[in-house]
Design an enzyme around this catalytic site. Structure first.
Site, PDB file in Angstrom:
ATOM      1  N   SER A   1     -97.400  80.293  48.685  1.00  0.00           N
ATOM      2  CA  SER A   1     -98.402  80.016  49.709  1.00  0.00           C
ATOM      3  C   SER A   1     -99.403  81.167  49.811  1.00  0.00           C
ATOM      4  O   SER A   1    -100.060  81.498  48.835  1.00  0.00           O
ATOM      5  CB  SER A   1     -97.711  79.719  51.044  1.00  0.00           C
ATOM      6  OG  SER A   1     -98.610  79.102  51.941  1.00  0.00           O
TER       7      SER A   1
ATOM      8  N   ASP B   1     -97.227  68.142  49.376  1.00  0.00           N
ATOM      9  CA  ASP B   1     -97.854  69.322  49.972  1.00  0.00           C
ATOM     10  C   ASP B   1     -99.352  69.082  50.142  1.00  0.00           C
ATOM     11  O   ASP B   1    -100.027  68.640  49.205  1.00  0.00           O
ATOM     12  CB  ASP B   1     -97.606  70.527  49.056  1.00  0.00           C
ATOM     13  CG  ASP B   1     -98.099  71.842  49.621  1.00  0.00           C
ATOM     14  OD1 ASP B   1     -98.620  71.865  50.760  1.00  0.00           O
ATOM     15  OD2 ASP B   1     -97.956  72.856  48.915  1.00  0.00           O
TER      16      ASP B   1
ATOM     17  N   HIS C   1     -94.467  71.383  51.264  1.00  0.00           N
ATOM     18  CA  HIS C   1     -94.802  72.797  51.133  1.00  0.00           C
ATOM     19  C   HIS C   1     -93.574  73.689  51.343  1.00  0.00           C
ATOM     20  O   HIS C   1     -92.845  73.549  52.312  1.00  0.00           O
ATOM     21  CB  HIS C   1     -95.887  73.144  52.151  1.00  0.00           C
ATOM     22  CG  HIS C   1     -96.529  74.477  51.936  1.00  0.00           C
ATOM     23  ND1 HIS C   1     -97.251  74.778  50.809  1.00  0.00           N
ATOM     24  CD2 HIS C   1     -96.561  75.591  52.710  1.00  0.00           C
ATOM     25  CE1 HIS C   1     -97.712  76.010  50.897  1.00  0.00           C
ATOM     26  NE2 HIS C   1     -97.294  76.532  52.044  1.00  0.00           N
TER      27      HIS C   1
END
Length: 301
Positions: free
Chosen positions: A161, A243, A275
């Site tokens: 991320s 995601d 995610h």
């Protein structure tokens, strides 16, 4: 007037800022101490890199022989640049599992986080941590684990991320100026990377007020003319089907391939997952498969 309970800025589910300046993080505040994992034998300990700034890291060392050199993994945690740490259960457990499965020495960086420390400080801290690691190349740095066990011919960057975004930024900087990091980065794994393909949202405008806009190379690598100079020879991009950032990961992968960069890029998409699913459900079949793919990447010839 008592301002202690009056909210000035609210960014759920991450944090809120009160009018007296106090910051309340809403997630990612729990921590675990360093330890030796009873199942894998991975040791961990915390080190301070810069007492002046508070920059620190958690190190992970697999159970190995005293003179054996292992690949060095520099890991950058996610959390929207503002929550989580290497000491949180999510990241302690995950990086420990990567160290065990891949048999690597890992440096998990605790960069200063927004909103107390606005971007680009997280990038600057990560760069400083990598340079600190590089000071051990000749075996005479301040940290014995790196002196004894890190193979500086096999150095990897990884992150998820926001951490994937930072890892990419470090590889880009290494490619533009190979002396900057002080290390030869062999490869990079970026998991569910946080890039922005449109105008920055409210959160990003708040935590990165000096962002240059749609062409900022940290967030829009597809428009980066220096992407072809990416400072590593292998890249593995990991995306998840459900995601919201999936398409941005694919866009990054395609941009790297089309940039003229001379390395090898691969992409893995996990079907049916969201995610950073691997952090929240690390024992599920797909998370274990991803762990093995990362380990294979770090150990390929």
């Amino acid at each position: 007037m008592d301002l202690s309970n009056e909210v000035a800025h609210d960014f759920p589910p991450f944090f809120r800022v009160y009018k007296d300046g106090r910051v309340e993080r809403l997630l990612g505040t729990e921590t675990l101490p360093p330890t030796t994992d009873p199942l894998t034998g991975v040791h961990s300990k915390d080190i301070t890199i810069s007492p002046e700034t508070g920059l620190s890291a958690r190190l992970f060392l697999p159970n190995t022989t005293p003179d054996r050199k292992l690949p060095l993994l520099i890991y950058v945690h996610g959390g929207a640049f503002c929550i989580e740490t290497p000491f949180s259960p999510l990241y302690h457990n995950y990086v420990s599992s990567v160290a065990a499965e891949a048999n690597v020495v890992a440096v998990s960086i605790h960069y200063r986080r927004a909103p107390e420390h606005l971007l680009p400080i997280a990038y600057d801290d990560t760069l400083a941590a990598i340079q600190w690691a590089a000071a051990h190349r000749k075996g005479d740095g301040p940290e014995a684990w790196l002196n004894s066990h890190a193979d500086f011919d096999r150095v990897f960057l990884a992150g998820d991320s926001a951490g994937a975004n930072i890892a990419h930024s470090m590889a880009r900087r290494a490619g533009v100026d190979e002396r900057l990091l002080g290390l030869n980065i062999l490869g990079m794994v970026i998991v569910h990377p946080f890039f922005v393909n449109d105008e920055p949202g409210k959160l990003m405008k708040y935590i990165y007020p000096t962002m240059s806009g749609p062409d900022d190379p940290s967030f829009y690598p597809a428009t980066d003319p220096k992407l072809r100079s990416l400072g590593c020879s292998r890249v593995l991009v990991v995306v998840a089907e459900k995601d919201a950032l999936r398409d941005r990961g694919w866009n990054y992968y395609e941009s790297v391939r089309k940039s003229g960069w001379g390395g090898v890029a691969d992409i893995v998409e996990t079907k049916g997952e969201d995610h950073v699913f691997h952090l929240f459900n690390p024992k599920c079949e797909k998370a274990l498969a991803l762990l093995k793919q990362m380990a294979a990447f770090f150990n390929q010839d």
